[in-house]
Motif scaffolding. Structure first.
Motif, short mmCIF file in Angstrom:
data_model
loop_
_atom_site.label_atom_id
_atom_site.label_comp_id
_atom_site.label_asym_id
_atom_site.label_seq_id
_atom_site.Cartn_x
_atom_site.Cartn_y
_atom_site.Cartn_z
N PRO A 30 32.01 -47.25 83.00
CA PRO A 30 31.09 -46.48 83.41
C PRO A 30 31.31 -45.86 85.20
O PRO A 30 30.48 -44.80 85.90
CB PRO A 30 29.69 -47.30 83.34
CG PRO A 30 30.63 -48.20 82.10
CD PRO A 30 32.39 -48.09 82.50
N GLU A 31 32.41 -46.66 85.79
CA GLU A 31 31.98 -46.46 87.23
C GLU A 31 32.84 -44.61 88.02
O GLU A 31 32.64 -44.09 88.60
CB GLU A 31 32.83 -47.73 88.36
CG GLU A 31 31.76 -49.01 87.90
CD GLU A 31 32.84 -49.55 89.35
OE1 GLU A 31 33.90 -49.62 89.78
OE2 GLU A 31 32.33 -51.11 89.05
N ASP A 38 34.55 -41.26 86.57
CA ASP A 38 34.25 -39.85 85.21
C ASP A 38 35.37 -39.54 84.46
O ASP A 38 35.44 -38.26 83.08
CB ASP A 38 33.91 -38.35 86.15
CG ASP A 38 32.50 -38.89 87.19
OD1 ASP A 38 31.31 -38.57 86.34
OD2 ASP A 38 33.10 -38.81 88.66
N LYS A 58 36.38 -49.59 73.48
CA LYS A 58 35.50 -49.42 74.86
C LYS A 58 35.40 -48.32 75.78
O LYS A 58 35.02 -47.76 76.19
CB LYS A 58 35.85 -50.68 76.15
CG LYS A 58 35.19 -52.08 75.76
CD LYS A 58 33.97 -51.99 76.73
CE LYS A 58 33.52 -53.35 76.33
NZ LYS A 58 32.28 -53.54 76.56
N GLU A 91 33.72 -46.15 73.57
CA GLU A 91 32.46 -45.78 73.82
C GLU A 91 32.06 -45.28 75.57
O GLU A 91 31.34 -43.77 75.37
CB GLU A 91 32.49 -47.50 74.12
CG GLU A 91 31.54 -48.34 72.73
CD GLU A 91 31.64 -49.78 73.23
OE1 GLU A 91 31.67 -49.99 74.30
OE2 GLU A 91 31.71 -49.80 72.33
N PHE A 92 33.03 -45.37 76.20
CA PHE A 92 32.62 -44.33 77.87
C PHE A 92 32.92 -42.95 77.36
O PHE A 92 32.14 -42.19 77.83
CB PHE A 92 34.39 -44.72 78.71
CG PHE A 92 34.71 -43.77 79.64
CD1 PHE A 92 33.80 -43.93 81.07
CD2 PHE A 92 35.85 -42.96 79.67
CE1 PHE A 92 34.19 -43.17 81.97
CE2 PHE A 92 36.29 -42.36 80.23
CZ PHE A 92 35.80 -41.99 81.58
N GLY A 152 29.91 -41.95 76.03
CA GLY A 152 28.39 -42.12 76.34
C GLY A 152 28.48 -40.47 77.59
O GLY A 152 27.66 -40.53 78.52
N GLY A 195 31.75 -39.39 79.15
CA GLY A 195 33.22 -39.30 80.24
C GLY A 195 34.13 -38.49 79.79
O GLY A 195 33.89 -37.58 78.35
#
Length: 427
Positions: free
Chosen positions: A162-163, A165, A219, A222-223, A226, A228
């Protein structure tokens, strides 16, 4: 004395006014052309990124105008930096810029201008251990002087994505079969890769490497869901979808997870979990480097280096800005190049996925894109756009020899896409 000065004032006044007007009307924009006149297309993207990152200044991406040119307010530092990096630019007035924007906005031309607003935070998913092959994305990011962080399984499972883009997937095998390079099992690089993966699996308490790699793929999914952006090349494309489709199904042989593959695995694949592909079948044989029938293999393609090309589709810049951004180029016919995954058979590409480039005669897509949840992904087949058949152990491509590479430009389009103010895609 006073009377003698007045004529001099009258003489220089028009000249002073002219200089003032010139300062206001000339040199107010920098145009970075991306057509054949550009000396270094790849570093031009790095300049665009640098302006967005260092100066937080908006710039225009002129879709389909002179190869997808960039335009920004004049700044002497920008001009100096472009000179240093060997990037071609033109100094134009606000009036000329207005004429360009008017031309682009006309309803009867296939052009548009999108605003680039903020430099994306870039991560590359890549192993810490040294591998005997390079990666096209890290090569071009380094050459273009675009900064990035390296993340791998530890960081992904530790919640670091999440850090960022934008995430690039290195040429990775998400099925946990180490690229099916089992024939290299005694080589130091293979042993190091295996040791590293098993260590991460143990640390996060997964039963084996395939289970850990599936968790990593989920994972990453999910990125993207969300919001990304994921870009993958070569076998990171198909193995990502294969791993997701095979959740709960053993598709690998005993040397990878300690248990034999399920002989009925292909009847249990869940294509609802995948991003881009459907109806494919896995290839479980441990000495076969193909993972599934998605990849269009050399003996199926009927192509060799002299006749291996693919074509970019032309999209409506005003109605389909996203695929238009991703296909900006000074060439529409791109040289083909091989990889462990070279191309995607059209029949396995999901109908909602946009094919950006294909070789129609071979029935293959080379470059595809779609949404996933709130985010986006792009898959690009092949290993290195300027090395037709890159072999294990070969030296990396020197991009100083290919500053105008049309194939590498497609990678950099994806880097800038997250910076654009989004418009709804109609395709």
């Amino acid at each position: 004395m006073r009377e003698r000065i007045k004529p001099m004032v009258r003489l220089f006044a028009p000249f002073i006014i002219f200089l003032a007007i010139s300062a206001q009307s000339l040199g107010n924009r920098l145009l970075i052309p991306m057509d054949e006149s550009q000396k270094n297309h790849l570093k031009a993207y790095g300049i665009a990124y640098w302006i967005l990152k260092s100066y937080e200044m908006e710039m225009d991406w002129l879709l389909n105008y002179r190869g997808g040119s960039f335009m920004v307010a004049y700044n002497q530092q920008f001009a100096s930096e472009m000179t240093v990096r060997g990037v071609s630019f033109e100094v134009i007035s606000d009036g000329q810029a207005g004429q360009i924007l008017n031309q682009i906005s006309a309803e009867d031309v296939n052009m548009d201008a999108v605003k680039l607003q903020k430099a994306p935070r870039v991560a590359v998913y890549s192993p810490k251990s040294k591998l005997p092959w390079d990666d096209a994305v890290t090569l071009v990011l380094t050459y273009a002087e675009i900064p990035y962080d390296v993340v791998y399984d530890d960081e992904v499972l530790g919640g670091k994505l999440p850090e960022y883009d934008w995430l690039h997937l290195h040429h990775e095998d998400f099925t946990g079969q180490f690229g099916k390079f089992f024939q290299y099992k005694d080589y130091p690089w293979y042993r190091e890769q295996k040791r590293e993966a098993e260590g991460v699996a143990e640390k996060f308490q997964y039963a084996n490497v395939p289970a850990m790699k599936l968790a990593v793929a989920k994972k990453i999914s999910e990125f993207v869901s969300g919001g990304g952006y994921m870009f993958a090349m070569c076998n990171a494309t198909d193995t990502f979808d294969i791993a997701l489709a095979a959740e709960g199904v053993d598709i690998v042989e005993a040397m990878y997870d300690g248990t034999p593959a399920d002989p009925t695995a292909n009847s249990k694949l869940n294509y609802g979990n995948t991003f881009a592909f459907q109806n494919f079948k896995t290839i479980p044989y441990p000495y076969e480097i193909e993972f599934s029938d998605i990849d269009n293999q050399p003996d199926e393609r009927g192509l060799t280096e002299p006749n291996d090309f693919f074509s970019l589709f032309q999209f409506s810049a005003k109605w389909d800005p996203v695929p238009s951004m991703l296909t900006q180029n000074h060439q529409t016919i791109i040289k083909g190049f091989l990889g462990q995954t070279t191309a995607f058979k059209n029949r396995f590409v999901k109908p909602e996925v946009v094919i950006l480039a294909e070789n129609k005669s071979a029935g293959e897509a080379r470059y595809i894109h779609s949404t996933h949840g709130k985010g986006f992904f792009t898959f690009y087949g092949g290993h290195d756009p300027e090395d037709y058949q890159h072999r294990v152990g070969e030296e990396p491509t020197d991009l100083n020899l290919h500053p105008n590479s049309a194939g590498y430009r497609l990678i950099l389009n994806n880097i800038l896409f997250p910076a654009a103010k989004k418009k709804k895609m109609k395709t």
